[in-house]
Design a protein around this motif. Structure first.
Motif, mmCIF file in Angstrom:
data_model
loop_
_atom_site.group_PDB
_atom_site.id
_atom_site.type_symbol
_atom_site.label_atom_id
_atom_site.label_comp_id
_atom_site.label_asym_id
_atom_site.label_seq_id
_atom_site.Cartn_x
_atom_site.Cartn_y
_atom_site.Cartn_z
ATOM 1 N N GLU A 1 0.833 -1.211 0.000
ATOM 2 C CA GLU A 1 0.000 0.000 0.000
ATOM 3 C C GLU A 1 0.863 1.255 0.000
ATOM 4 N N GLN A 2 1.974 1.246 0.748
ATOM 5 C CA GLN A 2 2.883 2.403 0.743
ATOM 6 C C GLN A 2 3.526 2.570 -0.628
ATOM 7 N N LEU A 3 3.843 1.468 -1.292
ATOM 8 C CA LEU A 3 4.381 1.544 -2.654
ATOM 9 C C LEU A 3 3.373 2.235 -3.568
ATOM 10 N N PHE A 4 2.085 1.887 -3.448
ATOM 11 C CA PHE A 4 1.051 2.546 -4.246
ATOM 12 C C PHE A 4 1.015 4.044 -3.945
ATOM 13 N N ARG A 5 1.097 4.412 -2.658
ATOM 14 C CA ARG A 5 1.083 5.833 -2.283
ATOM 15 C C ARG A 5 2.309 6.551 -2.854
ATOM 16 N N ASN A 6 3.466 5.906 -2.798
ATOM 17 C CA ASN A 6 4.681 6.509 -3.361
ATOM 18 C C ASN A 6 4.528 6.757 -4.859
ATOM 19 N N ALA A 7 3.953 5.781 -5.558
ATOM 20 C CA ALA A 7 3.782 5.930 -7.010
ATOM 21 C C ALA A 7 2.818 7.052 -7.347
ATOM 22 N N ARG A 8 1.772 7.219 -6.531
ATOM 23 C CA ARG A 8 0.770 8.266 -6.784
ATOM 24 C C ARG A 8 1.278 9.658 -6.420
ATOM 25 N N SER A 9 2.197 9.742 -5.475
ATOM 26 C CA SER A 9 2.563 11.053 -4.910
ATOM 27 C C SER A 9 3.904 11.596 -5.399
ATOM 28 N N GLY A 10 4.565 10.910 -6.327
ATOM 29 C CA GLY A 10 5.840 11.415 -6.822
ATOM 30 C C GLY A 10 7.007 11.146 -5.889
ATOM 31 N N CYS A 11 6.872 10.150 -5.022
ATOM 32 C CA CYS A 11 7.950 9.799 -4.083
ATOM 33 C C CYS A 11 8.880 8.739 -4.659
ATOM 34 N N MET A 12 8.791 8.509 -5.966
ATOM 35 C CA MET A 12 9.655 7.547 -6.652
ATOM 36 C C MET A 12 9.691 7.904 -8.136
ATOM 37 N N THR A 13 10.745 7.462 -8.836
ATOM 38 C CA THR A 13 10.843 7.787 -10.255
ATOM 39 C C THR A 13 10.357 6.665 -11.177
ATOM 40 N N ASP A 14 10.145 5.483 -10.636
ATOM 41 C CA ASP A 14 9.740 4.352 -11.474
ATOM 42 C C ASP A 14 8.291 3.947 -11.259
ATOM 43 N N ALA A 15 7.418 4.926 -11.134
ATOM 44 C CA ALA A 15 6.007 4.641 -10.872
ATOM 45 C C ALA A 15 5.385 3.767 -11.957
ATOM 46 N N VAL A 16 5.884 3.842 -13.167
ATOM 47 C CA VAL A 16 5.327 3.032 -14.251
ATOM 48 C C VAL A 16 5.459 1.541 -13.941
ATOM 49 N N ALA A 17 6.490 1.139 -13.211
ATOM 50 C CA ALA A 17 6.652 -0.272 -12.837
ATOM 51 C C ALA A 17 5.500 -0.723 -11.954
ATOM 52 N N VAL A 18 5.041 0.168 -11.086
ATOM 53 C CA VAL A 18 3.916 -0.166 -10.208
ATOM 54 C C VAL A 18 2.674 -0.409 -11.055
ATOM 55 N N PHE A 19 2.476 0.399 -12.080
ATOM 56 C CA PHE A 19 1.349 0.183 -12.982
ATOM 57 C C PHE A 19 1.467 -1.183 -13.671
ATOM 58 N N LEU A 20 2.672 -1.520 -14.138
ATOM 59 C CA LEU A 20 2.865 -2.802 -14.816
ATOM 60 C C LEU A 20 2.595 -3.987 -13.889
ATOM 61 N N ALA A 21 2.836 -3.822 -12.601
ATOM 62 C CA ALA A 21 2.653 -4.903 -11.630
ATOM 63 C C ALA A 21 1.340 -4.789 -10.860
ATOM 64 N N LEU A 22 0.521 -3.811 -11.185
ATOM 65 C CA LEU A 22 -0.658 -3.490 -10.380
ATOM 66 C C LEU A 22 -1.566 -4.691 -10.111
ATOM 67 N N ASP A 23 -1.927 -5.422 -11.125
ATOM 68 C CA ASP A 23 -2.833 -6.559 -10.941
ATOM 69 C C ASP A 23 -2.224 -7.609 -10.011
ATOM 70 N N ARG A 24 -0.946 -7.923 -10.215
ATOM 71 C CA ARG A 24 -0.268 -8.911 -9.364
ATOM 72 C C ARG A 24 -0.188 -8.431 -7.919
ATOM 73 N N LEU A 25 0.164 -7.156 -7.736
ATOM 74 C CA LEU A 25 0.302 -6.624 -6.380
ATOM 75 C C LEU A 25 -1.053 -6.574 -5.656
ATOM 76 N N LYS A 26 -2.093 -6.176 -6.374
ATOM 77 C CA LYS A 26 -3.441 -6.155 -5.767
ATOM 78 C C LYS A 26 -3.877 -7.571 -5.394
ATOM 79 N N ALA A 27 -3.571 -8.546 -6.237
ATOM 80 C CA ALA A 27 -3.904 -9.938 -5.927
ATOM 81 C C ALA A 27 -3.158 -10.400 -4.670
ATOM 82 N N MET A 28 -1.919 -9.994 -4.531
ATOM 83 C CA MET A 28 -1.147 -10.361 -3.342
ATOM 84 C C MET A 28 -1.755 -9.723 -2.088
#
Length: 183
Positions: A151-178
């Motif tokens: 959940e913190q990774l999702f918040r980081n991706a949404r708030s500009g606290c990381m530069t590779d937010a696109v990776a979170v989008f690519l993994a979104l379905d897997r991460l939500k399933a986890m």
């Protein structure tokens, strides 16, 4: 729309440890124009969303000189010429964080912006565990390893606290399933 015709000359300049490539193209109207791009042509970088057995995300907390902020980054970096991308991801994960992955899953390839020559390859690593030798950082790398929730990774991706937010989008379905599996 057709791709533009590339013309010569191409110039390559090293600016510090960055590469600036000036490419010349014939535009659809017939005129020629120069465009500066960043990164060596055909260069490759990797980054990994690394999960421990208890589903914590291993991040590399680093000061970033562009935004002049400390960010929770995905471990990653440049792939060496001819290096297998999954092996590069494994190597960078261990060097930056001191964690070795169990299983690796390829997430996808991305260009971060329209003026980069570098292809980014993203991975999801599970069952990541600390190695006895710890981190192996380069001279100018200063990395604090943190473990955060998905959940913190999702918040980081949404708030500009990381530069590779696109990776979170690519993994979104897997991460939500986890996340659902944990409930």
């Amino acid at each position: 729309m057709e791709p533009w015709q590339r013309l010569e000359p191409t110039t390559v300049q090293k600016v510090g440890w960055r590469t600036v490539v000036t490419k010349r193209f014939r535009l659809p109207g017939g005129q020629a124009a120069d465009f500066q791009t960043i990164g060596g042509e055909q260069s490759h970088c990797i980054a990994t969303i690394a999960l421990t057995p208890d589903r914590q995300v291993v991040v590399s907390r680093q000061f970033r000189v562009g935004p002049e902020k400390v960010l929770d980054e995905l471990p990653g970096g440049g792939a060496n010429a001819g290096e297998d991308f999954e092996l590069a991801a494994r190597r960078e994960l261990e060097e930056e964080t001191g964690y070795a992955p169990g299983r690796m899953e390829f997430l996808g390839d991305v260009y971060k912006d329209a003026y980069t020559n570098t292809t980014w390859h993203f991975f999801l690593a599970t069952d990541c565990r600390p190695v006895p030798t710890g981190q192996h950082l380069d001279e100018h790398e200063h990395v604090a390893v943190r473990r955060i929730t998905i959940e913190q990774l999702f918040r980081n991706a949404r708030s500009g606290c990381m530069t590779d937010a696109v990776a979170v989008f690519l993994a979104l379905d897997r991460l939500k399933a986890m996340q659902k599996e944990e409930m």
